[in-house]
Design a protein around this motif. Structure first.
Motif, PDB file in Angstrom:
ATOM      1  N   ILE A 100       0.837  -1.205   0.000  1.00  0.00           N
ATOM      2  CA  ILE A 100       0.000   0.000   0.000  1.00  0.00           C
ATOM      3  C   ILE A 100       0.872   1.256   0.000  1.00  0.00           C
ATOM      4  N   ASP A 101       1.848   1.290   0.904  1.00  0.00           N
ATOM      5  CA  ASP A 101       2.711   2.471   1.009  1.00  0.00           C
ATOM      6  C   ASP A 101       3.492   2.703  -0.276  1.00  0.00           C
ATOM      7  N   LEU A 102       3.983   1.630  -0.873  1.00  0.00           N
ATOM      8  CA  LEU A 102       4.745   1.767  -2.118  1.00  0.00           C
ATOM      9  C   LEU A 102       3.852   2.260  -3.256  1.00  0.00           C
ATOM     10  N   CYS A 103       2.641   1.729  -3.335  1.00  0.00           N
ATOM     11  CA  CYS A 103       1.719   2.156  -4.402  1.00  0.00           C
ATOM     12  C   CYS A 103       1.373   3.632  -4.271  1.00  0.00           C
ATOM     13  N   ILE A 104       1.201   4.095  -3.041  1.00  0.00           N
ATOM     14  CA  ILE A 104       0.928   5.515  -2.840  1.00  0.00           C
ATOM     15  C   ILE A 104       2.135   6.347  -3.265  1.00  0.00           C
ATOM     16  N   LEU A 105       3.334   5.868  -2.959  1.00  0.00           N
ATOM     17  CA  LEU A 105       4.551   6.586  -3.342  1.00  0.00           C
ATOM     18  C   LEU A 105       4.683   6.735  -4.853  1.00  0.00           C
ATOM     19  N   VAL A 106       4.292   5.678  -5.588  1.00  0.00           N
ATOM     20  CA  VAL A 106       4.416   5.743  -7.049  1.00  0.00           C
ATOM     21  C   VAL A 106       3.128   6.255  -7.693  1.00  0.00           C
ATOM     22  N   ARG A 107       2.204   6.733  -6.866  1.00  0.00           N
ATOM     23  CA  ARG A 107       0.944   7.334  -7.317  1.00  0.00           C
ATOM     24  C   ARG A 107       0.020   6.338  -8.017  1.00  0.00           C
ATOM     25  N   ASP A 108       0.136   5.077  -7.636  1.00  0.00           N
ATOM     26  CA  ASP A 108      -0.824   4.082  -8.132  1.00  0.00           C
ATOM     27  C   ASP A 108      -1.928   3.969  -7.084  1.00  0.00           C
ATOM     28  N   HIS A 109      -2.745   5.009  -7.005  1.00  0.00           N
ATOM     29  CA  HIS A 109      -3.728   5.099  -5.927  1.00  0.00           C
ATOM     30  C   HIS A 109      -4.820   4.046  -6.038  1.00  0.00           C
ATOM     31  N   LYS A 110      -5.173   3.684  -7.251  1.00  0.00           N
ATOM     32  CA  LYS A 110      -6.240   2.695  -7.421  1.00  0.00           C
ATOM     33  C   LYS A 110      -5.841   1.336  -6.848  1.00  0.00           C
ATOM     34  N   THR A 111      -4.588   0.912  -7.115  1.00  0.00           N
ATOM     35  CA  THR A 111      -4.117  -0.357  -6.565  1.00  0.00           C
ATOM     36  C   THR A 111      -4.003  -0.273  -5.050  1.00  0.00           C
ATOM     37  N   ALA A 112      -3.488   0.842  -4.553  1.00  0.00           N
ATOM     38  CA  ALA A 112      -3.400   1.015  -3.099  1.00  0.00           C
ATOM     39  C   ALA A 112      -4.777   0.925  -2.464  1.00  0.00           C
ATOM     40  N   GLN A 113      -5.760   1.552  -3.096  1.00  0.00           N
ATOM     41  CA  GLN A 113      -7.128   1.533  -2.567  1.00  0.00           C
ATOM     42  C   GLN A 113      -7.667   0.109  -2.473  1.00  0.00           C
ATOM     43  N   VAL A 114      -7.417  -0.684  -3.490  1.00  0.00           N
ATOM     44  CA  VAL A 114      -7.882  -2.073  -3.493  1.00  0.00           C
ATOM     45  C   VAL A 114      -7.341  -2.819  -2.280  1.00  0.00           C
ATOM     46  N   HIS A 115      -6.057  -2.623  -1.985  1.00  0.00           N
ATOM     47  CA  HIS A 115      -5.435  -3.347  -0.875  1.00  0.00           C
ATOM     48  C   HIS A 115      -5.866  -2.793   0.481  1.00  0.00           C
ATOM     49  N   ILE A 116      -6.098  -1.478   0.560  1.00  0.00           N
ATOM     50  CA  ILE A 116      -6.617  -0.908   1.805  1.00  0.00           C
ATOM     51  C   ILE A 116      -8.011  -1.459   2.083  1.00  0.00           C
ATOM     52  N   GLU A 117      -8.837  -1.494   1.064  1.00  0.00           N
ATOM     53  CA  GLU A 117     -10.197  -2.012   1.231  1.00  0.00           C
ATOM     54  C   GLU A 117     -10.177  -3.473   1.664  1.00  0.00           C
ATOM     55  N   ALA A 118      -9.201  -4.230   1.159  1.00  0.00           N
ATOM     56  CA  ALA A 118      -9.088  -5.639   1.568  1.00  0.00           C
ATOM     57  C   ALA A 118      -8.774  -5.745   3.056  1.00  0.00           C
ATOM     58  N   LEU A 119      -7.874  -4.890   3.553  1.00  0.00           N
ATOM     59  CA  LEU A 119      -7.507  -4.933   4.968  1.00  0.00           C
ATOM     60  C   LEU A 119      -8.638  -4.454   5.869  1.00  0.00           C
ATOM     61  N   LEU A 120      -9.464  -3.553   5.351  1.00  0.00           N
ATOM     62  CA  LEU A 120     -10.574  -3.022   6.148  1.00  0.00           C
ATOM     63  C   LEU A 120     -11.874  -3.798   5.958  1.00  0.00           C
ATOM     64  N   GLY A 121     -11.863  -4.752   5.047  1.00  0.00           N
ATOM     65  CA  GLY A 121     -13.057  -5.564   4.813  1.00  0.00           C
ATOM     66  C   GLY A 121     -14.148  -4.830   4.072  1.00  0.00           C
ATOM     67  N   LEU A 122     -13.764  -3.840   3.244  1.00  0.00           N
ATOM     68  CA  LEU A 122     -14.751  -3.091   2.469  1.00  0.00           C
ATOM     69  C   LEU A 122     -15.034  -3.791   1.151  1.00  0.00           C
ATOM     70  N   THR A 123     -16.252  -3.600   0.642  1.00  0.00           N
ATOM     71  CA  THR A 123     -16.629  -4.199  -0.638  1.00  0.00           C
ATOM     72  C   THR A 123     -17.188  -3.122  -1.563  1.00  0.00           C
ATOM     73  N   LYS A 124     -17.166  -3.397  -2.855  1.00  0.00           N
ATOM     74  CA  LYS A 124     -17.592  -2.424  -3.858  1.00  0.00           C
ATOM     75  C   LYS A 124     -19.082  -2.119  -3.791  1.00  0.00           C
ATOM     76  N   ASP A 125     -19.871  -3.050  -3.272  1.00  0.00           N
ATOM     77  CA  ASP A 125     -21.313  -2.840  -3.253  1.00  0.00           C
ATOM     78  C   ASP A 125     -21.773  -2.023  -2.046  1.00  0.00           C
ATOM     79  N   GLN A 126     -20.852  -1.620  -1.183  1.00  0.00           N
ATOM     80  CA  GLN A 126     -21.207  -0.805  -0.024  1.00  0.00           C
ATOM     81  C   GLN A 126     -21.234   0.678  -0.395  1.00  0.00           C
TER      82      GLN A 126
END
Length: 205
Positions: A100-126
């Motif tokens: 997550i930290d590396l993706c944010i550093l390289v400005r790949d925010h979409k990939t970072a978001q996917v992994h943050i959501e996985a750690l927080l248990g978030l889903t796309k339908d929420q």
């Protein structure tokens, strides 16, 4: 046939012995903070034993160090290795956090978001309210995950989704009040993107 079998087993023994010595050398080098040398030993080990996920994870963690991943190329390599680790074992939260930290550093925010959501248990339908409720439940059980909320807000900012960024920065401020970067991020939104976020009421307490 006996000769070939004996040769095969001897070769296997030698490979395991050599691979084991490489790990010892990697341990010694890392202990001396000779990280490039340690990386070289681990890389060679993985050439002999590519299926050893624990060693691959160690290699990825070392690549992700702030004093190792100092260039874009180095960060992209670390991202690639950590993604390989997670494809093998998706439950490795430490490696996912580094990714997550590396993706944010390289400005790949979409990939970072996917992994943050996985750690927080978030889903796309929420919707946002459901995500807030889910995050608050997670933080009650694991308060240390609060830093992820600010990082999620940073990802929304990077994706120019400013109302969502504001929502999650405010949530981060409430739950992690000692994290200065969340206040900085929220202030930046009001300074630079006021028009886009005025439809949300300020709820920071």
């Amino acid at each position: 046939v006996v000769f070939f079998l004996a040769t095969h087993f001897l070769h296997g023994f030698q490979v395991k012995r050599q691979a084991g010595s490489l790990l010892i050398r990697a341990d010694l080098a890392e202990g001396k903070k000779e990280y490039q040398a340690a990386l070289g030993y681990l890389r060679t080990y993985l050439g002999f034993q590519p299926d050893k996920t624990e060693v691959l994870a160690r290699y990825g963690r070392l690549l992700a160090r702030n004093d190792v991943a100092t260039t874009l190329r180095a960060r992209l390599l670390a991202i690639s290795i950590l993604e390989s680790v997670l494809r093998r074992e998706s439950t490795r939260d430490e490696e996912r956090g580094l990714l997550i930290d590396l993706c944010i550093l390289v400005r790949d925010h979409k990939t970072a978001q996917v992994h943050i959501e996985a750690l927080l248990g978030l889903t796309k339908d929420q919707n946002i309210q459901q995500q807030r409720n889910q995050i608050e439940r997670v933080l009650q059980e694991a308060p240390k995950k609060g830093e992820l909320v600010g990082k999620l807000a940073a990802c929304f900012t990077g994706e120019r989704k400013y109302p969502q960024a504001r929502e999650f920065y405010e949530l981060a401020v409430r739950n992690v009040p000692d994290e200065v970067s969340n206040y900085v991020g929220l202030a930046g939104l009001f300074r630079e993107h006021t028009d886009q976020i005025l439809d949300l009421s300020l709820e920071v307490v």
